[in-house]
Scaffold this motif. Sequence first.
Motif, PDB file in Angstrom:
ATOM      1  N   UNK A  96       0.840  -1.192   0.000  1.00  0.00           N
ATOM      2  CA  UNK A  96       0.000   0.000   0.000  1.00  0.00           C
ATOM      3  C   UNK A  96       0.881   1.251   0.000  1.00  0.00           C
ATOM      4  N   UNK A  97       0.565   2.182  -0.910  1.00  0.00           N
ATOM      5  CA  UNK A  97       1.343   3.420  -1.044  1.00  0.00           C
ATOM      6  C   UNK A  97       0.392   4.610  -0.918  1.00  0.00           C
ATOM      7  N   UNK A  98       0.562   5.393   0.146  1.00  0.00           N
ATOM      8  CA  UNK A  98      -0.305   6.553   0.372  1.00  0.00           C
ATOM      9  C   UNK A  98       0.146   7.737  -0.489  1.00  0.00           C
ATOM     10  N   UNK A  99      -0.595   8.835  -0.418  1.00  0.00           N
ATOM     11  CA  UNK A  99      -0.267  10.025  -1.178  1.00  0.00           C
ATOM     12  C   UNK A  99       0.455  11.069  -0.353  1.00  0.00           C
ATOM     13  N   UNK A 100       0.758  12.209  -0.970  1.00  0.00           N
ATOM     14  CA  UNK A 100       1.463  13.287  -0.283  1.00  0.00           C
ATOM     15  C   UNK A 100       0.607  13.846   0.847  1.00  0.00           C
ATOM     16  N   UNK A 101       1.200  13.981   2.018  1.00  0.00           N
ATOM     17  CA  UNK A 101       0.485  14.501   3.169  1.00  0.00           C
ATOM     18  C   UNK A 101      -0.217  13.444   3.977  1.00  0.00           C
ATOM     19  N   UNK A 102      -0.255  12.195   3.512  1.00  0.00           N
ATOM     20  CA  UNK A 102      -0.916  11.118   4.238  1.00  0.00           C
ATOM     21  C   UNK A 102       0.080  10.249   4.990  1.00  0.00           C
ATOM     22  N   UNK A 103      -0.322   9.044   5.290  1.00  0.00           N
ATOM     23  CA  UNK A 103       0.561   8.061   5.908  1.00  0.00           C
ATOM     24  C   UNK A 103      -0.094   6.695   5.738  1.00  0.00           C
ATOM     25  N   UNK A 104       0.583   5.670   6.207  1.00  0.00           N
ATOM     26  CA  UNK A 104       0.024   4.319   6.081  1.00  0.00           C
ATOM     27  C   UNK A 104      -1.270   4.160   6.868  1.00  0.00           C
ATOM     28  N   UNK A 105      -1.561   5.087   7.789  1.00  0.00           N
ATOM     29  CA  UNK A 105      -2.785   4.975   8.596  1.00  0.00           C
ATOM     30  C   UNK A 105      -4.049   5.171   7.770  1.00  0.00           C
TER      31      UNK A 105
ATOM     32  N   UNK B  26       8.788   9.187   2.595  1.00  0.00           N
ATOM     33  CA  UNK B  26       9.728  10.144   3.189  1.00  0.00           C
ATOM     34  C   UNK B  26       9.012  11.297   3.881  1.00  0.00           C
ATOM     35  N   UNK B  27       9.372  11.534   5.136  1.00  0.00           N
ATOM     36  CA  UNK B  27       8.827  12.675   5.860  1.00  0.00           C
ATOM     37  C   UNK B  27       7.387  12.531   6.290  1.00  0.00           C
ATOM     38  N   UNK B  28       6.785  11.368   6.077  1.00  0.00           N
ATOM     39  CA  UNK B  28       5.380  11.136   6.402  1.00  0.00           C
ATOM     40  C   UNK B  28       5.262  10.080   7.498  1.00  0.00           C
ATOM     41  N   UNK B  29       4.180  10.158   8.256  1.00  0.00           N
ATOM     42  CA  UNK B  29       3.919   9.141   9.272  1.00  0.00           C
ATOM     43  C   UNK B  29       5.101   8.984  10.211  1.00  0.00           C
ATOM     44  N   UNK B  30       5.590   7.754  10.316  1.00  0.00           N
ATOM     45  CA  UNK B  30       6.734   7.464  11.184  1.00  0.00           C
ATOM     46  C   UNK B  30       8.069   7.526  10.466  1.00  0.00           C
ATOM     47  N   UNK B  31       8.058   7.924   9.198  1.00  0.00           N
ATOM     48  CA  UNK B  31       9.321   8.136   8.473  1.00  0.00           C
ATOM     49  C   UNK B  31       9.757   9.580   8.690  1.00  0.00           C
ATOM     50  N   UNK B  32      10.189   9.879   9.889  1.00  0.00           N
ATOM     51  CA  UNK B  32      10.533  11.241  10.258  1.00  0.00           C
ATOM     52  C   UNK B  32      11.739  11.739   9.467  1.00  0.00           C
ATOM     53  N   UNK B  33      11.703  12.995   9.033  1.00  0.00           N
ATOM     54  CA  UNK B  33      12.844  13.541   8.289  1.00  0.00           C
ATOM     55  C   UNK B  33      14.080  13.619   9.170  1.00  0.00           C
ATOM     56  N   UNK B  34      15.227  13.313   8.569  1.00  0.00           N
ATOM     57  CA  UNK B  34      16.502  13.372   9.282  1.00  0.00           C
ATOM     58  C   UNK B  34      17.309  14.548   8.745  1.00  0.00           C
ATOM     59  N   UNK B  35      18.362  14.899   9.479  1.00  0.00           N
ATOM     60  CA  UNK B  35      19.208  16.014   9.068  1.00  0.00           C
ATOM     61  C   UNK B  35      19.785  15.772   7.687  1.00  0.00           C
ATOM     62  N   UNK B  36      20.232  14.545   7.422  1.00  0.00           N
ATOM     63  CA  UNK B  36      20.834  14.263   6.111  1.00  0.00           C
ATOM     64  C   UNK B  36      19.800  14.399   4.999  1.00  0.00           C
TER      65      UNK B  36
ATOM     66  N   UNK C  34      -1.578  15.590   7.522  1.00  0.00           N
ATOM     67  CA  UNK C  34      -0.654  16.611   7.020  1.00  0.00           C
ATOM     68  C   UNK C  34      -0.086  17.470   8.142  1.00  0.00           C
ATOM     69  N   UNK C  35      -0.806  17.566   9.251  1.00  0.00           N
ATOM     70  CA  UNK C  35      -0.321  18.352  10.385  1.00  0.00           C
ATOM     71  C   UNK C  35       0.977  17.790  10.949  1.00  0.00           C
ATOM     72  N   UNK C  36       1.268  16.532  10.653  1.00  0.00           N
ATOM     73  CA  UNK C  36       2.488  15.907  11.161  1.00  0.00           C
ATOM     74  C   UNK C  36       3.717  16.281  10.336  1.00  0.00           C
ATOM     75  N   UNK C  37       3.491  16.910   9.170  1.00  0.00           N
ATOM     76  CA  UNK C  37       4.607  17.336   8.327  1.00  0.00           C
ATOM     77  C   UNK C  37       5.207  18.632   8.849  1.00  0.00           C
ATOM     78  N   UNK C  38       6.474  18.853   8.510  1.00  0.00           N
ATOM     79  CA  UNK C  38       7.102  20.142   8.763  1.00  0.00           C
ATOM     80  C   UNK C  38       6.918  21.029   7.541  1.00  0.00           C
ATOM     81  N   UNK C  39       6.970  22.355   7.746  1.00  0.00           N
ATOM     82  CA  UNK C  39       6.795  23.304   6.638  1.00  0.00           C
ATOM     83  C   UNK C  39       7.794  23.017   5.518  1.00  0.00           C
ATOM     84  N   UNK C  40       9.068  22.801   5.870  1.00  0.00           N
ATOM     85  CA  UNK C  40      10.091  22.566   4.848  1.00  0.00           C
ATOM     86  C   UNK C  40       9.811  21.272   4.087  1.00  0.00           C
TER      87      UNK C  40
END
Length: 270
Positions: free
Chosen positions: A18-27, A48-58, A169-175
């Motif tokens: 299952x592949x969600x869309x931008x701003x969503x997550x596996x939930x 990337x950057x969604x749900x529990x795939x939190x963005x990292x510094x790299x 989408x509230x779980x995303x960061x602005x960047x």
Amino acid sequence: MIHHSVYRHENSPEWVTFVHGAGGSSSIWFKQLRAFKSQFNVLLLDLRGHGNSNPKLQDSLDENYTFDAITGDIVEVLDINNIEKSHFIGISLGTILIRNLAENFPNRVSSMIMGGAIMKMNVRSRFLMNVGVIFKSVVPYMILYKLFAFIIMPRRNHKKSRNLFVNEAKKLYQKEFIRWFKLTSEINPLLKFFRQKAINIPSLYMMGEQDYLFLPAVRKISETHKEAKLFVIKNCGHVVNVEQPKVFNSKVIGFIQSLENNTPMRLQAT
């Protein structure tokens, strides 16, 4: 590696990813999980950057934010779990990733199920993207996201889907939102390629009859691409798996089983 969850079936050799869309997550697949894991092996992804795939510094320093790179994230998860081939189910922008994966790694894709598929940006959706490009760095992203969600899903019966995507989408960061928005605002050449080139992989498009932005282009694809089938769900908007989960689950599971058994699947007239 992106976050993912695996549910293995004792008897079935078939995998469903299952592949969600931008701003969503596996939930967003919570209304599918029970039905599908009772029939198949299931893989849920957080992009990337969604749900529990939190963005990292790299990741914040990495400019390699492309559809190919994000598709590569999915293949990496397949490899680590020794999944040679899978049926892929996507919603909204997730369908673009699935089609891109099928182009680059056709031997990994058993079939594509495309819910609320985005295959063409019409005049209204292109205008929406242009507005976003202008204001993405100065307007809080949640204001833009709520606006987009309302335009794509405007009716009263779409409210549950709108709220679900806005809350995710509230779980995303602005960047992170800006990076994804820039990516999705540059998809026209890719979508044109997808429309023009038929692919020899069984494909089922699950669309809501009220998905006025994206349904017309998918109708044309279903008429011209040999392997593409279309099922239109009545009284339903863009996020078909949330608004009409029973119909969605029944038709998609039936489609996958028809491929397993090599039997034709009957779809009602659309």
